[in-house]
Scaffold this motif. Structure first.
Motif, short mmCIF file in Angstrom:
data_model
loop_
_atom_site.label_atom_id
_atom_site.label_comp_id
_atom_site.label_asym_id
_atom_site.label_seq_id
_atom_site.Cartn_x
_atom_site.Cartn_y
_atom_site.Cartn_z
N THR A 188 39.80 34.49 46.17
CA THR A 188 38.83 34.84 47.21
C THR A 188 37.74 35.75 46.68
N GLY A 189 36.53 35.53 47.18
CA GLY A 189 35.38 36.32 46.77
C GLY A 189 34.29 36.20 47.80
N SER A 190 33.10 36.68 47.46
CA SER A 190 32.01 36.68 48.43
C SER A 190 30.66 36.64 47.73
N PRO B 190 15.33 39.61 47.21
CA PRO B 190 14.92 38.22 47.40
C PRO B 190 15.22 37.31 46.22
N THR B 191 15.48 37.88 45.05
CA THR B 191 15.71 37.06 43.85
C THR B 191 17.06 37.32 43.19
N THR B 192 17.90 38.17 43.75
CA THR B 192 19.16 38.54 43.11
C THR B 192 20.34 38.18 43.99
N LEU B 193 21.16 37.26 43.51
CA LEU B 193 22.38 36.86 44.20
C LEU B 193 23.56 37.51 43.49
N VAL B 194 24.36 38.26 44.23
CA VAL B 194 25.54 38.92 43.67
C VAL B 194 26.79 38.16 44.11
N VAL B 195 27.68 37.92 43.15
CA VAL B 195 28.91 37.18 43.38
C VAL B 195 30.10 38.10 43.13
N GLN B 196 30.96 38.23 44.11
CA GLN B 196 32.23 38.94 43.94
C GLN B 196 33.31 37.92 43.65
N THR B 197 33.96 38.04 42.48
CA THR B 197 34.99 37.08 42.10
C THR B 197 36.37 37.74 42.16
N GLY B 198 37.39 36.94 42.44
CA GLY B 198 38.76 37.43 42.42
C GLY B 198 39.32 37.44 41.01
N ASP B 199 40.52 38.01 40.85
CA ASP B 199 41.11 38.12 39.52
C ASP B 199 41.96 36.91 39.13
N ALA B 200 41.95 35.86 39.97
CA ALA B 200 42.70 34.62 39.70
C ALA B 200 44.19 34.88 39.51
N ASN C 56 45.55 37.39 37.99
CA ASN C 56 45.84 38.07 36.73
C ASN C 56 44.95 39.30 36.61
N PRO C 57 45.44 40.49 37.00
CA PRO C 57 44.61 41.69 36.96
C PRO C 57 44.04 42.00 35.58
N ALA C 58 44.70 41.54 34.52
CA ALA C 58 44.18 41.80 33.17
C ALA C 58 42.82 41.14 32.97
N GLN C 59 42.60 40.00 33.62
CA GLN C 59 41.31 39.34 33.48
C GLN C 59 40.18 40.16 34.09
N ALA C 60 40.50 40.92 35.13
CA ALA C 60 39.48 41.74 35.78
C ALA C 60 38.95 42.82 34.85
N ALA C 61 39.81 43.28 33.93
CA ALA C 61 39.40 44.31 32.97
C ALA C 61 38.81 43.73 31.69
N MET D 187 34.96 36.16 33.64
CA MET D 187 34.20 36.32 34.89
C MET D 187 35.10 36.64 36.07
N ALA D 188 36.42 36.72 35.85
CA ALA D 188 37.34 37.02 36.94
C ALA D 188 37.32 38.51 37.25
N GLY D 189 37.47 38.85 38.54
CA GLY D 189 37.56 40.24 38.95
C GLY D 189 36.30 41.04 38.68
N LYS D 190 35.16 40.42 38.92
CA LYS D 190 33.87 41.04 38.61
C LYS D 190 32.93 40.96 39.81
N MET D 191 31.90 41.78 39.74
CA MET D 191 30.72 41.62 40.57
C MET D 191 29.62 41.17 39.62
N LEU D 192 29.19 39.92 39.76
CA LEU D 192 28.24 39.30 38.83
C LEU D 192 26.89 39.15 39.50
N ARG D 193 25.85 39.46 38.74
CA ARG D 193 24.49 39.34 39.26
C ARG D 193 23.83 38.09 38.68
N ILE D 194 23.32 37.24 39.57
CA ILE D 194 22.57 36.05 39.17
C ILE D 194 21.11 36.28 39.55
N GLU D 195 20.24 36.36 38.55
CA GLU D 195 18.82 36.56 38.82
C GLU D 195 18.13 35.20 38.93
#
Length: 362
Positions: free
Chosen positions: A164-166, A172-182, A184-189, A194-202
């Motif tokens: 789950t994410g959001s 107006p030009t920046t989409l932020v994606v919240q991703t789950g850790d799938a 596996n919490p180790a992937q978030a670190a 890209m798991a467990g991150k807040m990613l910016r798409i310009e």
């Protein structure tokens, strides 16, 4: 005010976390929002529209478990996503639902159609963005009505759980994606995942997309994101192995933990205004208000329960243009759905709008 009758006792299971602020990876560009407005009228008409699904006191019932919710300009209708089916429906207090599109998704586990957001220039381009699961990954897609989804960002790790994410536009030009850790919490670190991150798409595009940047790491499954237009703070909720939490990213790029819930009640969607954050707790069937002092940003007390049990397990929270607050339920996937679930409902059916400060409650 009528709102005071709806407010219940504070949530005793929470605790404040005084974690130190950390620098934001890159400075967020947050879009300015509307200023505070007087309390709006009640969200539901005095005489309900005679719908085929007679769910009382809601905008729409008889839905599959919901995820993304977008309130439309008239404040009486919305676009709602069904997580397990991939359907996006337009619902209204005065009309039958209309299925706008069906997005192919893998709805197994906690994946599927996990969130939707409109383009900031939707009135011109009619574009929608969605965060979805496929059989092989989680991804962000762009949809023009009548066309198949086109990938924007692919290869986000997918697991049996933790998907789950959001989505949120912070400019107006920046989409932020919240991703789950799938799962596996180790992937978030892991900075390489890209798991467990807040990613910016310009400048999100389907052709020659620029590489994403990582705005925040170490996230558990979402959750949700919301912006307080009064100070442009961005809030994010997630579920870690040890606690659920609410984090804040200020306009000057400082990250802090606002509140943690060691009993892990299932934080979900949020809405923010004037230093108050409303968020849904799925497992305990609650909506709570976390209030912060305007001068310092410090939490002023325990989260206050503003909804208990009514309509059951809720995920999304959205503020309509007139200031009312709406939610979407996930009772069918939570295991105890009623006959007319799932629903889109007003948080405060008597009106009064967003609860902002303690001194406004009389």
């Amino acid at each position: 005010m009528l709102l005071s009758a709806a407010l219940l006792a504070g949530a005793g299971c929470a605790r404040f976390d005084s974690a130190q602020s950390q620098p934001f990876t890159t400075e967020p560009q947050l879009a300015p929002g509307p200023t505070s407005t007087p309390p709006p009228p009640p969200p539901l008409p005095a005489k309900p529209f005679p719908k085929e699904c007679p769910a009382p006191g809601v905008m729409q019932g008889c839905l599959e478990s919901t995820s993304g919710l977008i309130m439309l300009p008239d404040s009486q209708s919305a676009l709602v996503a069904e997580r397990t089916t991939g359907a996006v429906k337009q619902v209204s207090v005065r009309a039958e639902p209309i299925q706008k599109m069906m997005i192919p998704v893998d709805g197994s586990g906690d994946g599927g159609l996990m969130d939707i957001v409109l383009s900031p220039t939707y009135t011109q381009d009619r574009l929608m963005y969605a965060y979805i699961s496929t059989p092989t990954d989680n991804r962000v897609v762009r949809i023009a009505e009548g066309d198949p989804p086109k990938p924007i960002l692919t290869g986000i790790p997918k697991g049996a759980t933790g998907n789950t994410g959001s989505l949120i536009f912070t400019s107006p030009t920046t989409l932020v994606v919240q991703t789950g850790d799938a799962g596996n919490p180790a992937q978030a670190a892991d900075p390489g995942s890209m798991a467990g991150k807040m990613l910016r798409i310009e400048q999100p595009t389907t052709v020659n997309q620029a590489p994403t940047t990582t705005a925040l790491s170490g996230l558990g499954p979402g959750g949700g994101m919301c912006i307080d237009p009064s100070d442009e703070s961005l809030y994010v909720t997630d579920r870690t192995p040890t606690a659920d939490r609410l984090q804040r990213i200020t306009k000057d790029s400082q990250v802090s933990t606002v509140w943690t819930w060691p009993d892990r009640p299932g934080v979900a969607g949020c809405a923010a205004l004037d230093g108050t954050v409303l968020l849904n707790l799925v497992n305990t069937k609650q909506t709570v208000a976390v209030r912060m002092a305007p001068e310092t940003g410090a939490v002023t007390g325990d989260p206050e329960v503003v909804r208990q049990d009514q309509h059951g397990h809720a995920w999304a929270l959205e503020v309509s243009p007139d200031g009312n607050v709406w939610g979407g339920t996930v009772n069918k996937t939570s295991g105890d759905a009623m006959k007319l679930d799932d629903v889109v409902f007003p948080l405060f059916p008597q009106g009064g709008g967003f609860p902002r400060a303690n001194d406004e409650k009389t």
